[in-house]
Write an enzyme that holds these catalytic residues in place. Sequence first.
Site, PDB file in Angstrom:
ATOM      1  N   GLY A  30       0.828  -1.202   0.000  1.00  0.00           N
ATOM      2  CA  GLY A  30       0.000   0.000   0.000  1.00  0.00           C
ATOM      3  C   GLY A  30       0.859   1.247   0.000  1.00  0.00           C
ATOM      4  N   SER A  31       0.335   2.306   0.564  1.00  0.00           N
ATOM      5  CA  SER A  31       1.028   3.593   0.528  1.00  0.00           C
ATOM      6  C   SER A  31       2.171   3.644   1.527  1.00  0.00           C
ATOM      7  CB  SER A  31       0.044   4.723   0.829  1.00  0.00           C
ATOM      8  OG  SER A  31      -0.294   4.737   2.201  1.00  0.00           O
ATOM      9  N   GLU A  84       5.742  -3.390   0.984  1.00  0.00           N
ATOM     10  CA  GLU A  84       5.818  -3.037  -0.432  1.00  0.00           C
ATOM     11  C   GLU A  84       5.022  -1.748  -0.609  1.00  0.00           C
ATOM     12  OE1 GLU A  84       7.620  -4.393  -2.618  1.00  0.00           O
ATOM     13  OE2 GLU A  84       7.993  -6.470  -2.044  1.00  0.00           O
ATOM     14  N   VAL A 116       0.762   4.825   5.075  1.00  0.00           N
ATOM     15  CA  VAL A 116       0.150   3.765   5.884  1.00  0.00           C
ATOM     16  C   VAL A 116       1.186   2.707   6.239  1.00  0.00           C
ATOM     17  CG1 VAL A 116      -1.633   1.988   5.958  1.00  0.00           C
ATOM     18  CG2 VAL A 116      -2.126   4.191   4.887  1.00  0.00           C
ATOM     19  N   GLY A 117       2.061   2.377   5.293  1.00  0.00           N
ATOM     20  CA  GLY A 117       3.091   1.380   5.549  1.00  0.00           C
ATOM     21  C   GLY A 117       4.010   1.771   6.688  1.00  0.00           C
TER      22      GLY A 117
END
EC number: 1.2.1.3
Length: 545
Positions: free
Chosen positions: A281-282, A303, A285-286
């Site tokens: 994801g982004s 990732e 957020v990651g």
Amino acid sequence: MTILALATRRSTLAATSAAAARRPATLAPRRTFASSKLDDESSKHASLLSKLSMGVENDGVYTGKWSGNGPVVHSINPATGKVIASVRTGTPRDLNRALEEIEKVKPMWREMPMPKRGEIVRQMREELDAVKGPLGELVALEMGKILPEGVGEVQEYIDVCDYAVGLSRQIAGSVIPSERPGHFMKEMWNPLGTVGVISAFNFPVAVYGWNSSLALVCGNAVVWKGAPTTNLASVAVTKILERVLERNNLPGALCSLVTGDADVGKAMAEDRRVDLLSFTGSTAVGRQVGLTVQKRFGKSLLELGGNNAIVVMDDADIELAVRSVLFAAVGTAGQRCTTTRRLFLHEKIHDDFVARLIKAYDHIRIGDPTDPKTLCGPLHTAHAVQLFKDGIEAIKQQGGKILRGGKVLDCPGNFVEPTITSISASAEVVQNEIFVPILHTMKFSTIEEAIKLNNSVAQGLSSSIFTQNMANVFKWTGPSGSDCGIVNVNIPTNGAEIGGAFGGNKETGWGRESGSDSWKQYARQSSCTINYSGALPLAQGIKFE
């Protein structure tokens, strides 16, 4: 009338928008499905859903049996804005129940010989292949990528299954020479336990396939939460795997599914029973996921954002480069993590290249992603369309020019024009990835300058150079070259093969999935020393008597 014809007739920015685009339509929780929104669009797709053992109303939690105690979420066709079907999603309580079931079955699975586990994955591969067409069509319908890409995504899962099956008969540790007589040293790789997978909307099937195939052969159980806007794909894949598990009298909890929103993902990140959490994801957020998992000393595989670049040297095969840039920038409507966002052109070929690229863009057919003639489908959500509009305005405000495109199409669905800009590489809008089909073009003079520009962003996923000069190739791939996890020559930034490790550096997260030795992410390493001498010689010659 095609959408291209409609377009002709008309003559913040977060580090990435992948997570922000996850805005599903939900209803308040209740045990009965709300069918009022299931209109003619749903009926139209009933045959397709039937081929995947689904209906217009589906449960979204699987732990050996199907249930769901969360809101009903309608999956929206991004090409029409209409409901395809609905899923009763899960809650953190459902996740807890799934993890409880997994704890019961983990010992059996990890003790099964690895080749036997590989045989189960082989059968999963066969089941996937049997419904590759319908599943690929569902991906195209729900996500919005064109049909060949949807089918290709399922094929990627199938290919990774093949790879995992091969690994199941060859993963091995090492025998290490011991400095002490009568001692034997070896390296062992054993299962972690439970692997959690949080996948993104843009690859609703393949990312789970990368993770689950390797996790399963390595002896782990898997619990999956897909993107809330692609719940149908998550349910469809899990039903395929369910058939294999049932046929082999294996517990369904080995491939658990808990659809849901951010609260389910947060609970997964916080739960100590999840030994490895793979998040796609982004970057924004990651970063939170990574911190949450690290607080409990868990293991994470991240990732995240890309912001990828292609460099075209003055000695490049220009026709090859134009075709590659077209696919890299427009494929999946600019919604791949490996999509090319930045294009660096040598000053000697810049003007001619841009002219050719604009001409190629003019021939792109935009429209229904399930139409075989379409090359560019819709953006995944209406929110992504707003991000596109915000990006266009930011480009103008930061001194950039729109060379081609830049408009939202006046028609149903989330359609925009693939866009080419001319702008400074240092502009904020260039430094921060927008998950839409906007390609920024810039000039450079030397290979050293191009490498510096490529490496100037915070992300480091994929990169490519087009050149016929071997000195450029080795500079680009060498220690002072591209700092990305994927460093290509004369091919696009996207469309990676499964045999290599997939992942990026810096704010892309340093995770690696799929090929090479990525399987090690799903195992715990042990160094074992066995003393069969009857004596006790200590290492480094230490005497303790």
